[in-house]
Scaffold this motif. Structure first.
Motif, mmCIF file in Angstrom:
data_model
loop_
_atom_site.group_PDB
_atom_site.id
_atom_site.type_symbol
_atom_site.label_atom_id
_atom_site.label_comp_id
_atom_site.label_asym_id
_atom_site.label_seq_id
_atom_site.Cartn_x
_atom_site.Cartn_y
_atom_site.Cartn_z
ATOM 1 N N LYS A 18 42.190 2.945 21.300
ATOM 2 C CA LYS A 18 43.385 2.101 21.376
ATOM 3 C C LYS A 18 43.710 1.485 20.024
ATOM 4 C CE LYS A 18 41.510 0.693 25.848
ATOM 5 N NZ LYS A 18 40.119 1.059 25.498
ATOM 6 N N VAL A 19 45.007 1.351 19.775
ATOM 7 C CA VAL A 19 45.508 0.686 18.568
ATOM 8 C C VAL A 19 45.636 -0.802 18.857
ATOM 9 C CG1 VAL A 19 47.397 0.552 16.898
ATOM 10 C CG2 VAL A 19 46.786 2.772 17.926
ATOM 11 N N TRP A 20 45.063 -1.632 17.995
ATOM 12 C CA TRP A 20 45.152 -3.079 18.190
ATOM 13 C C TRP A 20 46.488 -3.613 17.663
ATOM 14 C CZ3 TRP A 20 43.574 -6.427 21.332
ATOM 15 C CH2 TRP A 20 43.604 -7.796 21.050
ATOM 16 N N VAL A 21 46.930 -4.764 18.198
ATOM 17 C CA VAL A 21 48.273 -5.267 17.905
ATOM 18 C C VAL A 21 48.503 -5.566 16.426
ATOM 19 C CG1 VAL A 21 48.674 -6.173 20.217
ATOM 20 C CG2 VAL A 21 47.560 -7.616 18.498
ATOM 21 N N SER A 22 47.450 -5.918 15.701
ATOM 22 C CA SER A 22 47.642 -6.214 14.272
ATOM 23 C C SER A 22 47.956 -4.966 13.476
ATOM 24 C CB SER A 22 46.407 -6.918 13.695
ATOM 25 O OG SER A 22 45.237 -6.145 13.896
ATOM 26 N N TYR B 15 55.330 1.118 12.619
ATOM 27 C CA TYR B 15 55.276 2.583 12.512
ATOM 28 C C TYR B 15 54.199 3.045 11.527
ATOM 29 C CZ TYR B 15 56.723 7.444 12.097
ATOM 30 O OH TYR B 15 56.733 8.820 12.097
ATOM 31 N N ASP B 16 54.313 2.640 10.276
ATOM 32 C CA ASP B 16 53.325 3.081 9.279
ATOM 33 C C ASP B 16 51.941 2.536 9.593
ATOM 34 O OD1 ASP B 16 55.235 4.507 7.855
ATOM 35 O OD2 ASP B 16 55.710 2.805 6.543
ATOM 36 N N GLU B 17 51.907 1.321 10.114
ATOM 37 C CA GLU B 17 50.618 0.700 10.438
ATOM 38 C C GLU B 17 49.892 1.481 11.528
ATOM 39 O OE1 GLU B 17 53.453 -2.732 9.309
ATOM 40 O OE2 GLU B 17 53.545 -0.762 10.286
ATOM 41 N N ALA B 18 50.614 1.917 12.534
ATOM 42 C CA ALA B 18 49.979 2.658 13.627
ATOM 43 C C ALA B 18 49.533 4.051 13.182
ATOM 44 C CB ALA B 18 50.914 2.754 14.822
ATOM 45 N N HIS C 154 48.431 4.681 10.273
ATOM 46 C CA HIS C 154 47.184 4.415 9.554
ATOM 47 C C HIS C 154 46.065 4.040 10.527
ATOM 48 C CE1 HIS C 154 44.564 3.586 6.267
ATOM 49 N NE2 HIS C 154 44.453 2.296 6.567
ATOM 50 N N ALA C 155 46.414 3.388 11.636
ATOM 51 C CA ALA C 155 45.406 3.053 12.644
ATOM 52 C C ALA C 155 44.750 4.317 13.183
ATOM 53 C CB ALA C 155 46.041 2.261 13.779
ATOM 54 N N PHE C 156 45.539 5.385 13.344
ATOM 55 C CA PHE C 156 44.960 6.659 13.764
ATOM 56 C C PHE C 156 43.943 7.131 12.732
ATOM 57 C CE2 PHE C 156 44.812 11.175 12.892
ATOM 58 C CZ PHE C 156 44.317 11.672 14.090
ATOM 59 N N ASP C 157 44.296 7.065 11.458
ATOM 60 C CA ASP C 157 43.380 7.516 10.409
ATOM 61 C C ASP C 157 42.073 6.732 10.456
ATOM 62 O OD1 ASP C 157 45.229 9.372 9.442
ATOM 63 O OD2 ASP C 157 46.101 7.946 8.015
ATOM 64 N N ALA D 216 57.870 0.345 17.521
ATOM 65 C CA ALA D 216 57.634 1.120 16.301
ATOM 66 C C ALA D 216 56.266 1.788 16.337
ATOM 67 C CB ALA D 216 57.757 0.215 15.074
ATOM 68 N N ALA D 217 55.263 1.073 16.854
ATOM 69 C CA ALA D 217 53.922 1.648 16.951
ATOM 70 C C ALA D 217 53.908 2.828 17.915
ATOM 71 C CB ALA D 217 52.924 0.579 17.399
#
Length: 294
Positions: free
Chosen positions: A73-77, A81-84, A86-89, A118-119
């Motif tokens: 799971k991706v956390w809210v912080s 779009y770009d942040e998510a 990078h969260a995958f990476d 966006a995420a």
């Protein structure tokens, strides 16, 4: 093992193994134990701080990567779009894999929903690029789903929500079903230690007399009865334990069947009271939590 077909035809093992609140130092062995007894679906999250140990447990198990369904799971912080992306990476790097089987948004950021949208659009990109096999959400109420569906293109494959006999969220399950979204239960056996401060007066579901009677009738534990209740109603369930004996017990739910009367008795236990946080309550402090790079 019972498998469920998601709305994009990906097969998901219905019974998953969760590692919420599992300390990193015990997570690797717990995952190894789970895989050794037959689990093939592991659920973790960036905020749990144990993705690296989950990956190590999978590798140590000797089970081929393609045979293990990995969900995180991706956390809210990390919403945006770009942040998510990078969260995958970050998640894939810690888990030591190139592709995730299921990536979901951990919660709706109700006070910053544009970042939630966006995420999710980033998750759609990851899906189109083949970096994830399925995408979804967690703790989304029907109105969150409606807004998400109105602004995105891919219907979530999964909505992971709190579901147990004392809190069944029928309106959320109904909305999920109407959109072809699989309901996945966190806290499927009503663990009362998960969220200190939320409902401190609540009762332990495991001690419920009705569940104890049904369990005795089948020669099973209350936990096993609850997990079977989820599976027979078509949900995915994510029990959690670090105790090898309990891990094995929670998987031993495929050799009995609850009657329609059993299921009705369990359904009647719903109190409408959640154990965890209300997804509609803004909690700005969540955005201050930084998910480490490695």
């Amino acid at each position: 093992m019972i498998t469920l077909t998601l709305n994009n035809n990906v097969e998901l093992p219905a019974l998953g193994f969760g590692v919420f609140q599992s300390a990193p130092e015990v997570t690797t062995q717990a995952v190894e134990s789970a895989l050794s007894v037959g689990y093939r679906h592991i659920d973790t999250a960036a905020i749990y701080g144990n993705e690296r140990e989950v990956g190590e447990g999978i590798r140590r198990s000797g089970i081929p990567r393609d045979d293990v369904f990995i969900e995180t799971k991706v956390w809210v912080s990390d919403y945006g779009y770009d942040e998510a992306l990078h969260a995958f990476d970050k998640a894939a790097g810690k888990l030591g894999v190139e592709q995730l089987d299921l990536l979901i948004l951990h919660q709706p950021a109700t006070d910053r929903f544009e970042k939630t949208i966006a995420a999710y659009k980033a998750l759609e990109t990851l899906l189109a690029d083949g970096k994830v096999r399925a995408i979804g959400v967690s703790n989304f109420m029907p109105h969150h789903l409606e807004r998400l569906l109105g602004e995105t293109s891919v219907v979530p494959a999964v909505n992971q929500i709190e579901v147990h006999p004392y809190f069944t969220q029928p309106e959320v399950q109904k909305a999920d079903a109407e959109h072809g979204i699989l309901t996945q239960a966190w806290s499927p056996i009503g663990g009362i230690t998960f969220y200190p401060g939320f409902g401190d007066e609540r009762r332990n579901v495991m001690d419920d007399p009705t569940l104890q009677r049904v369990a005795a009738e089948h020669g099973k534990t209350a936990a096993q009865v609850m997990l079977r209740w989820h599976l027979q109603q078509g949900r995915s369930a994510i029990p959690k334990s670090t105790n090898p004996e309990r891990i094995a017990q929670n998987f031993d739910v495929f050799d009995f069947e609850l009657s329609a009367e059993d299921i009705a008795r369990i359904d009647a236990l719903d109190t409408g009271v959640r154990n965890g946080p209300d997804p509609d309550t803004p909690r700005p402090e969540r955005f201050a939590i930084v998910i480490p790079e490695a």
